[in-house]
Design an enzyme around this catalytic site. Structure first.
Site, PDB file in Angstrom:
ATOM      1  N   HIS A  76       0.818  -1.176   0.004  1.00 48.31           N
ATOM      2  CA  HIS A  76      -0.003  -0.007  -0.044  1.00 48.31           C
ATOM      3  C   HIS A  76       1.034   1.184   0.090  1.00 48.31           C
ATOM      4  O   HIS A  76       0.707   2.049  -0.690  1.00 48.31           O
ATOM      5  CB  HIS A  76      -0.921   0.091   1.157  1.00 48.31           C
ATOM      6  CG  HIS A  76      -1.952  -1.035   1.386  1.00 48.31           C
ATOM      7  ND1 HIS A  76      -2.119  -1.776   2.519  1.00 48.31           N
ATOM      8  CD2 HIS A  76      -2.812  -1.502   0.496  1.00 48.31           C
ATOM      9  CE1 HIS A  76      -3.076  -2.593   2.245  1.00 48.31           C
ATOM     10  NE2 HIS A  76      -3.430  -2.498   0.971  1.00 48.31           N
ATOM     11  N   LYS A 135     -18.764  -5.557  10.221  1.00 42.75           N
ATOM     12  CA  LYS A 135     -17.770  -6.555  10.325  1.00 42.75           C
ATOM     13  C   LYS A 135     -16.798  -5.976  11.419  1.00 42.75           C
ATOM     14  O   LYS A 135     -16.844  -5.127  11.643  1.00 42.75           O
ATOM     15  CB  LYS A 135     -17.101  -6.591   8.926  1.00 42.75           C
ATOM     16  CG  LYS A 135     -17.879  -7.235   7.804  1.00 42.75           C
ATOM     17  CD  LYS A 135     -17.033  -7.285   6.534  1.00 42.75           C
ATOM     18  CE  LYS A 135     -17.699  -8.162   5.660  1.00 42.75           C
ATOM     19  NZ  LYS A 135     -17.128  -7.663   4.264  1.00 42.75           N
ATOM     20  N   ARG A 149      -1.854  -6.402  -8.274  1.00 44.83           N
ATOM     21  CA  ARG A 149      -0.907  -7.200  -7.926  1.00 44.83           C
ATOM     22  C   ARG A 149      -0.689  -8.431  -9.136  1.00 44.83           C
ATOM     23  O   ARG A 149       0.309  -8.732  -9.316  1.00 44.83           O
ATOM     24  CB  ARG A 149      -1.193  -7.951  -6.443  1.00 44.83           C
ATOM     25  CG  ARG A 149      -0.643  -7.303  -5.290  1.00 44.83           C
ATOM     26  CD  ARG A 149      -1.436  -7.505  -4.134  1.00 44.83           C
ATOM     27  NE  ARG A 149      -2.752  -7.315  -4.126  1.00 44.83           N
ATOM     28  CZ  ARG A 149      -3.524  -7.409  -3.324  1.00 44.83           C
ATOM     29  NH1 ARG A 149      -3.218  -7.807  -1.959  1.00 44.83           N
ATOM     30  NH2 ARG A 149      -5.036  -7.397  -3.210  1.00 44.83           N
ATOM     31  N   SER A 177      -2.985  -7.665   2.936  1.00 42.74           N
ATOM     32  CA  SER A 177      -3.220  -7.562   4.416  1.00 42.74           C
ATOM     33  C   SER A 177      -3.532  -8.923   5.115  1.00 42.74           C
ATOM     34  O   SER A 177      -3.229  -9.193   6.282  1.00 42.74           O
ATOM     35  CB  SER A 177      -4.404  -6.627   4.589  1.00 42.74           C
ATOM     36  OG  SER A 177      -4.107  -5.286   4.283  1.00 42.74           O
TER      37      SER A 177
HETATM   38  P1  ADP Z   1      -9.607  -4.307  -0.409  1.00 42.43           P
HETATM   39  O1  ADP Z   1      -9.884  -4.731   0.865  1.00 42.43           O
HETATM   40  O2  ADP Z   1     -10.291  -3.177  -1.126  1.00 42.43           O
HETATM   41  O3  ADP Z   1      -8.746  -5.313  -1.346  1.00 42.43           O
HETATM   42  P2  ADP Z   1      -6.936  -3.333   0.358  1.00 42.43           P
HETATM   43  O4  ADP Z   1      -6.722  -2.565   1.691  1.00 42.43           O
HETATM   44  O5  ADP Z   1      -6.511  -4.961   0.442  1.00 42.43           O
HETATM   45  O6  ADP Z   1      -8.344  -3.233   0.044  1.00 42.43           O
HETATM   46  O7  ADP Z   1      -6.251  -2.845  -0.813  1.00 42.43           O
HETATM   47  C1  ADP Z   1      -6.473  -1.710  -1.081  1.00 42.43           C
HETATM   48  C2  ADP Z   1      -5.753  -1.518  -2.567  1.00 42.43           C
HETATM   49  O8  ADP Z   1      -4.518  -1.748  -2.458  1.00 42.43           O
HETATM   50  C3  ADP Z   1      -6.242  -2.337  -3.658  1.00 42.43           C
HETATM   51  O9  ADP Z   1      -6.274  -1.812  -5.041  1.00 42.43           O
HETATM   52  C4  ADP Z   1      -5.422  -3.520  -3.703  1.00 42.43           C
HETATM   53  O10 ADP Z   1      -5.204  -4.057  -5.063  1.00 42.43           O
HETATM   54  C5  ADP Z   1      -4.100  -2.648  -3.201  1.00 42.43           C
HETATM   55  N1  ADP Z   1      -2.855  -3.518  -2.928  1.00 42.43           N
HETATM   56  C6  ADP Z   1      -3.101  -4.286  -1.801  1.00 42.43           C
HETATM   57  N2  ADP Z   1      -1.928  -4.848  -1.660  1.00 42.43           N
HETATM   58  C7  ADP Z   1      -1.283  -4.328  -2.559  1.00 42.43           C
HETATM   59  C8  ADP Z   1       0.537  -4.672  -2.930  1.00 42.43           C
HETATM   60  N3  ADP Z   1       1.027  -5.522  -2.167  1.00 42.43           N
HETATM   61  N4  ADP Z   1       0.831  -4.109  -3.927  1.00 42.43           N
HETATM   62  C9  ADP Z   1      -0.036  -3.152  -4.617  1.00 42.43           C
HETATM   63  N5  ADP Z   1      -1.130  -2.920  -4.609  1.00 42.43           N
HETATM   64  C10 ADP Z   1      -1.841  -3.373  -3.555  1.00 42.43           C
END
Ligand code: ADP
Length: 165
Positions: free
Chosen positions: A18, A42, A91, A129
């Site tokens: 992120h 949630k 990703r 995450s």
């Molecule tokens: P969501 O629950 O909407 O998937 P996340 O918090 O997991 O939200 O992720 C938010 C954004 O960041 C999404 O666009 C996700 O694809 C991107 N993202 C998450 N992890 C990574 C990563 N390791 N590299 C690049 N983008 C990421």
């Protein structure tokens, strides 16, 4: 006119993936609103307040980034903030189908809304995450996967002895 984008997500917790998207996003946009999407029905690992604090700390002193939270539809939030650009990270191919659907649905609901994607770097494509939560809950190391302050917060959450704070 300033080019602003909303970077939405759960950020439960924020990872280095992120953080990298935020840093790279700042090269393209004048400012970013990192928006934590939450659902009060949630139970997340970290509260919205904890997540906001963790993101702020990890970003440091960067006046071009605002950290906020919203419940409900992203397009309603975007309308309310008067922002039409959404930033998302990609990703792998596995992210593509869902993101493609989401971007088109958001544009259907709010036609001026465009989603911009950034390909993740090779150091981050395997970080999510969810995996970070699982590894930390099982006592595994998460260094290099999340910012140091998030690492400490995870150690506190799961009662690790190596918590130095
Ligand atoms: P969501 O629950 O909407 O998937 P996340 O918090 O997991 O939200 O992720 C938010 C954004 O960041 C999404 O666009 C996700 O694809 C991107 N993202 C998450 N992890 C990574 C990563 N390791 N590299 C690049 N983008 C990421």
């Amino acid at each position: 006119m300033k080019r602003l984008a909303i970077y939405p997500g759960s950020f439960d917790p924020m990872t280095n993936g992120h953080l990298s998207i935020i840093q790279r996003g700042l090269r393209v946009f004048d400012g970013l609103i990192v928006a934590i999407a939450y659902n009060s029905k949630k139970t997340p690992l970290f509260t919205v307040e904890e997540r906001i604090e963790m993101i702020r700390e990890a970003i440091g002193n960067e006046p071009r980034v605002e950290v906020d939270a919203f419940e409900g539809l992203l397009v309603d939030y975007a309308r309310q903030r008067n922002v039409t650009t959404i930033l998302r990270g990609l990703r792998a191919v596995s992210d593509f189908e869902f993101e493609f659907q989401l971007a088109n649905m958001n544009r259907k609901l709010y036609p001026p809304c465009e989603t911009v994607f950034m390909m993740t770097g090779e150091d981050y494509f395997f970080i999510s995450s969810q995996l970070v939560r699982e590894i930390a809950s099982l006592g595994g190391p998460v260094d290099g996967l999340v910012p140091p302050n998030v690492q400490r917060a995870l150690a506190r959450k799961f009662g690790r002895k190596d918590d130095q704070s």
